[in-house]
Scaffold this motif. Sequence first.
Motif, PDB file in Angstrom:
ATOM      1  N   GLU A 131       0.831  -1.192   0.000  1.00 30.22           N
ATOM      2  CA  GLU A 131       0.000   0.000   0.000  1.00 30.22           C
ATOM      3  C   GLU A 131       0.872   1.251   0.000  1.00 30.22           C
ATOM      4  O   GLU A 131       1.967   1.264   0.576  1.00 30.22           O
ATOM      5  CB  GLU A 131      -0.908   0.023   1.244  1.00 30.22           C
ATOM      6  CG  GLU A 131      -1.931  -1.094   1.296  1.00 30.22           C
ATOM      7  CD  GLU A 131      -3.060  -0.912   0.298  1.00 30.22           C
ATOM      8  OE1 GLU A 131      -3.160   0.180  -0.301  1.00 30.22           O
ATOM      9  OE2 GLU A 131      -3.837  -1.864   0.112  1.00 30.22           O
ATOM     10  N   LYS A 132       0.354   2.295  -0.655  1.00 27.20           N
ATOM     11  CA  LYS A 132       1.020   3.585  -0.699  1.00 27.20           C
ATOM     12  C   LYS A 132       0.418   4.485   0.366  1.00 27.20           C
ATOM     13  O   LYS A 132      -0.767   4.405   0.660  1.00 27.20           O
ATOM     14  CB  LYS A 132       0.822   4.199  -2.091  1.00 27.20           C
ATOM     15  CG  LYS A 132       1.453   5.560  -2.284  1.00 27.20           C
ATOM     16  CD  LYS A 132       1.095   6.131  -3.649  1.00 27.20           C
ATOM     17  CE  LYS A 132      -0.332   6.636  -3.674  1.00 27.20           C
ATOM     18  NZ  LYS A 132      -0.653   7.362  -4.920  1.00 27.20           N
ATOM     19  N   ARG A 133       1.214   5.347   0.940  1.00 30.88           N
ATOM     20  CA  ARG A 133       0.726   6.227   1.997  1.00 30.88           C
ATOM     21  C   ARG A 133      -0.298   7.229   1.460  1.00 30.88           C
ATOM     22  O   ARG A 133      -0.251   7.642   0.304  1.00 30.88           O
ATOM     23  CB  ARG A 133       1.889   6.978   2.639  1.00 30.88           C
ATOM     24  CG  ARG A 133       2.435   8.123   1.794  1.00 30.88           C
ATOM     25  CD  ARG A 133       3.484   8.915   2.559  1.00 30.88           C
ATOM     26  NE  ARG A 133       3.823  10.147   1.877  1.00 30.88           N
ATOM     27  CZ  ARG A 133       4.881  10.317   1.096  1.00 30.88           C
ATOM     28  NH1 ARG A 133       5.705   9.307   0.890  1.00 30.88           N
ATOM     29  NH2 ARG A 133       5.119  11.481   0.517  1.00 30.88           N
ATOM     30  N   ASP A 134      -1.237   7.612   2.316  1.00 27.32           N
ATOM     31  CA  ASP A 134      -2.132   8.724   2.005  1.00 27.32           C
ATOM     32  C   ASP A 134      -2.161   9.738   3.143  1.00 27.32           C
ATOM     33  O   ASP A 134      -3.003  10.620   3.184  1.00 27.32           O
ATOM     34  CB  ASP A 134      -3.549   8.238   1.676  1.00 27.32           C
ATOM     35  CG  ASP A 134      -4.189   7.443   2.802  1.00 27.32           C
ATOM     36  OD1 ASP A 134      -3.590   7.375   3.895  1.00 27.32           O
ATOM     37  OD2 ASP A 134      -5.280   6.894   2.593  1.00 27.32           O
ATOM     38  N   LEU A 135      -1.237   9.582   4.108  1.00 23.31           N
ATOM     39  CA  LEU A 135      -1.052  10.550   5.179  1.00 23.31           C
ATOM     40  C   LEU A 135       0.388  11.059   5.125  1.00 23.31           C
ATOM     41  O   LEU A 135       1.322  10.262   4.938  1.00 23.31           O
ATOM     42  CB  LEU A 135      -1.337   9.911   6.540  1.00 23.31           C
ATOM     43  CG  LEU A 135      -2.774   9.438   6.773  1.00 23.31           C
ATOM     44  CD1 LEU A 135      -2.871   8.663   8.081  1.00 23.31           C
ATOM     45  CD2 LEU A 135      -3.732  10.624   6.796  1.00 23.31           C
ATOM     46  N   GLU A 136       0.568  12.359   5.290  1.00 16.81           N
ATOM     47  CA  GLU A 136       1.882  12.968   5.134  1.00 16.81           C
ATOM     48  C   GLU A 136       2.558  13.216   6.481  1.00 16.81           C
ATOM     49  O   GLU A 136       1.921  13.194   7.541  1.00 16.81           O
ATOM     50  CB  GLU A 136       1.753  14.282   4.360  1.00 16.81           C
ATOM     51  CG  GLU A 136       1.182  14.125   2.969  1.00 16.81           C
ATOM     52  CD  GLU A 136       2.000  13.173   2.100  1.00 16.81           C
ATOM     53  OE1 GLU A 136       3.250  13.195   2.205  1.00 16.81           O
ATOM     54  OE2 GLU A 136       1.404  12.406   1.331  1.00 16.81           O
ATOM     55  N   GLU A 137       3.839  13.493   6.392  1.00 16.05           N
ATOM     56  CA  GLU A 137       4.636  13.758   7.587  1.00 16.05           C
ATOM     57  C   GLU A 137       4.035  14.883   8.427  1.00 16.05           C
ATOM     58  O   GLU A 137       3.968  14.790   9.658  1.00 16.05           O
ATOM     59  CB  GLU A 137       6.058  14.130   7.146  1.00 16.05           C
ATOM     60  CG  GLU A 137       6.940  14.664   8.252  1.00 16.05           C
ATOM     61  CD  GLU A 137       8.191  15.321   7.705  1.00 16.05           C
ATOM     62  OE1 GLU A 137       8.915  15.923   8.523  1.00 16.05           O
ATOM     63  OE2 GLU A 137       8.447  15.246   6.482  1.00 16.05           O
ATOM     64  N   LYS A 138       3.566  15.939   7.789  1.00 16.37           N
ATOM     65  CA  LYS A 138       3.035  17.096   8.510  1.00 16.37           C
ATOM     66  C   LYS A 138       1.781  16.744   9.326  1.00 16.37           C
ATOM     67  O   LYS A 138       1.457  17.424  10.299  1.00 16.37           O
ATOM     68  CB  LYS A 138       2.722  18.235   7.540  1.00 16.37           C
ATOM     69  CG  LYS A 138       1.699  17.890   6.465  1.00 16.37           C
ATOM     70  CD  LYS A 138       1.493  19.047   5.510  1.00 16.37           C
ATOM     71  CE  LYS A 138       0.545  18.690   4.376  1.00 16.37           C
ATOM     72  NZ  LYS A 138      -0.796  18.322   4.830  1.00 16.37           N
ATOM     73  N   ASP A 139       1.085  15.688   8.913  1.00 16.46           N
ATOM     74  CA  ASP A 139      -0.119  15.286   9.637  1.00 16.46           C
ATOM     75  C   ASP A 139       0.190  14.770  11.040  1.00 16.46           C
ATOM     76  O   ASP A 139      -0.709  14.713  11.890  1.00 16.46           O
ATOM     77  CB  ASP A 139      -0.875  14.199   8.856  1.00 16.46           C
ATOM     78  CG  ASP A 139      -1.360  14.685   7.502  1.00 16.46           C
ATOM     79  OD1 ASP A 139      -1.725  15.866   7.405  1.00 16.46           O
ATOM     80  OD2 ASP A 139      -1.370  13.887   6.550  1.00 16.46           O
ATOM     81  N   PHE A 140       1.438  14.368  11.281  1.00 13.37           N
ATOM     82  CA  PHE A 140       1.797  13.755  12.560  1.00 13.37           C
ATOM     83  C   PHE A 140       2.769  14.585  13.387  1.00 13.37           C
ATOM     84  O   PHE A 140       3.047  14.244  14.532  1.00 13.37           O
ATOM     85  CB  PHE A 140       2.434  12.383  12.327  1.00 13.37           C
ATOM     86  CG  PHE A 140       1.569  11.427  11.557  1.00 13.37           C
ATOM     87  CD1 PHE A 140       0.496  10.817  12.165  1.00 13.37           C
ATOM     88  CD2 PHE A 140       1.820  11.159  10.222  1.00 13.37           C
ATOM     89  CE1 PHE A 140      -0.307   9.941  11.473  1.00 13.37           C
ATOM     90  CE2 PHE A 140       1.019  10.282   9.513  1.00 13.37           C
ATOM     91  CZ  PHE A 140      -0.048   9.674  10.144  1.00 13.37           C
ATOM     92  N   ARG A 141       3.294  15.649  12.808  1.00 10.06           N
ATOM     93  CA  ARG A 141       4.372  16.390  13.481  1.00 10.06           C
ATOM     94  C   ARG A 141       3.960  16.870  14.881  1.00 10.06           C
ATOM     95  O   ARG A 141       4.687  16.658  15.863  1.00 10.06           O
ATOM     96  CB  ARG A 141       4.816  17.557  12.619  1.00 10.06           C
ATOM     97  CG  ARG A 141       6.003  18.327  13.175  1.00 10.06           C
ATOM     98  CD  ARG A 141       6.468  19.385  12.194  1.00 10.06           C
ATOM     99  NE  ARG A 141       7.124  18.763  11.055  1.00 10.06           N
ATOM    100  CZ  ARG A 141       8.447  18.654  10.938  1.00 10.06           C
ATOM    101  NH1 ARG A 141       9.228  19.093  11.907  1.00 10.06           N
ATOM    102  NH2 ARG A 141       8.975  18.093   9.867  1.00 10.06           N
ATOM    103  N   ASP A 142       2.803  17.511  15.001  1.00 15.30           N
ATOM    104  CA  ASP A 142       2.374  18.026  16.310  1.00 15.30           C
ATOM    105  C   ASP A 142       2.151  16.888  17.298  1.00 15.30           C
ATOM    106  O   ASP A 142       2.522  16.996  18.479  1.00 15.30           O
ATOM    107  CB  ASP A 142       1.085  18.836  16.157  1.00 15.30           C
ATOM    108  CG  ASP A 142       1.312  20.153  15.423  1.00 15.30           C
ATOM    109  OD1 ASP A 142       2.474  20.577  15.318  1.00 15.30           O
ATOM    110  OD2 ASP A 142       0.319  20.740  14.941  1.00 15.30           O
ATOM    111  N   ASP A 143       1.572  15.783  16.841  1.00 15.67           N
ATOM    112  CA  ASP A 143       1.315  14.647  17.719  1.00 15.67           C
ATOM    113  C   ASP A 143       2.624  14.035  18.212  1.00 15.67           C
ATOM    114  O   ASP A 143       2.767  13.704  19.392  1.00 15.67           O
ATOM    115  CB  ASP A 143       0.485  13.602  16.970  1.00 15.67           C
ATOM    116  CG  ASP A 143       0.207  12.376  17.828  1.00 15.67           C
ATOM    117  OD1 ASP A 143      -0.386  12.535  18.909  1.00 15.67           O
ATOM    118  OD2 ASP A 143       0.584  11.258  17.419  1.00 15.67           O
TER     119      ASP A 143
END
Length: 354
Positions: free
Chosen positions: A241-253
């Motif tokens: 599978e290919k990602r559909d969530l980016e690095e920036k989506d998790f940075r704050d978490d």
Amino acid sequence: MSPVVTFKCPCCGGYLEFEPTAQKFRCQYCGQLLSEDELREQSQQREEAAEAQQAEEAKQERSAEGLRSYNCSMCGAEIVTDATTAATRCYFCHSPVVLHDRLDDDFRPDGVIPFKLSKEQAREEFTAFVKKKTFIDKSFFDEGQLEMFSGVYYPYWYFDVEGDAEFNGEGTRRSVATTASYIITTTRFFRVRRRAKMAFRNIARKALNKVDGKLADGIHPFSPEDVQPYASGYLSGFLAEKRDLEEKDFRDDVLGEVKGYAGSMIKSNHTFHTLNGSSEFRADKVDARYVLLPAWVLTWKGGKDGTPYYYMMNGRSGRICGKLPINKAKLWSVAAGVGAVVFALLCAGGKFIW
């Protein structure tokens, strides 16, 4: 050359699959084994050819649902996939194919952890796990169900964070002295200031929306030492599978999680009786790597209502996560039997007491 890549044996032209037990690539027709270096060279040549053709071709038309069609390089059959599929099999000749254009440029992984458990080993591990459970529905042991095991590479982000931690607060130490007339307690107060350089490695986040978070997290950990430089040949014979969530989506978490760790660590290992204050963590470096992790996946539909049950197994360690189907009739019959025995014992005991 098609953006669909099938890795072929240099001896007979048959397709190659990654063999987890041998950690090499095996031809499914003549049995030829290729090393990682030989396959990597072939991977590079095919990827370059696919990229060249992709640049020349017009952008292919996509449907509203994000579906896309390809042609199998072995038999020519059409393969239809959704937007995140990066590796699959031809539905007609069953040849493994890697949809190379799905992993180009920004979507190309930085690394991959190859499968270690073969499909046969995964089935044995899962069967041994299930047979230890007493109240499982017997139909769950159907061999046909275990044939549906699929090896899938799932996309993850691995974060490395470095920064400065600081603590400011007050610590106390108490001492007690006893005399003939008094017990004297002395409390000393100290101003405490701590500073530290901290680094946190391999903080994982799943990069695909449609993956069940509890299942995916339940089969961790994966060892970062097992990460290999990405080569599309590792995907041959498996789904991906290919990602559909980016690095920036998790940075704050991720930064929030790191601050929690840093706050606990900088207040630990002290000699005070009490320590109170505030801590702060300032990140000065955040790196992210896009990695594909291996999992064996099984879906089982059982019961009168056909309720689906989902299972995942770590493709390296064999760790399993999933909810097993319970045979409620068997469970209730055993419970009733145990209850009857306990009731009879209580009645017999009461006869002697009263």
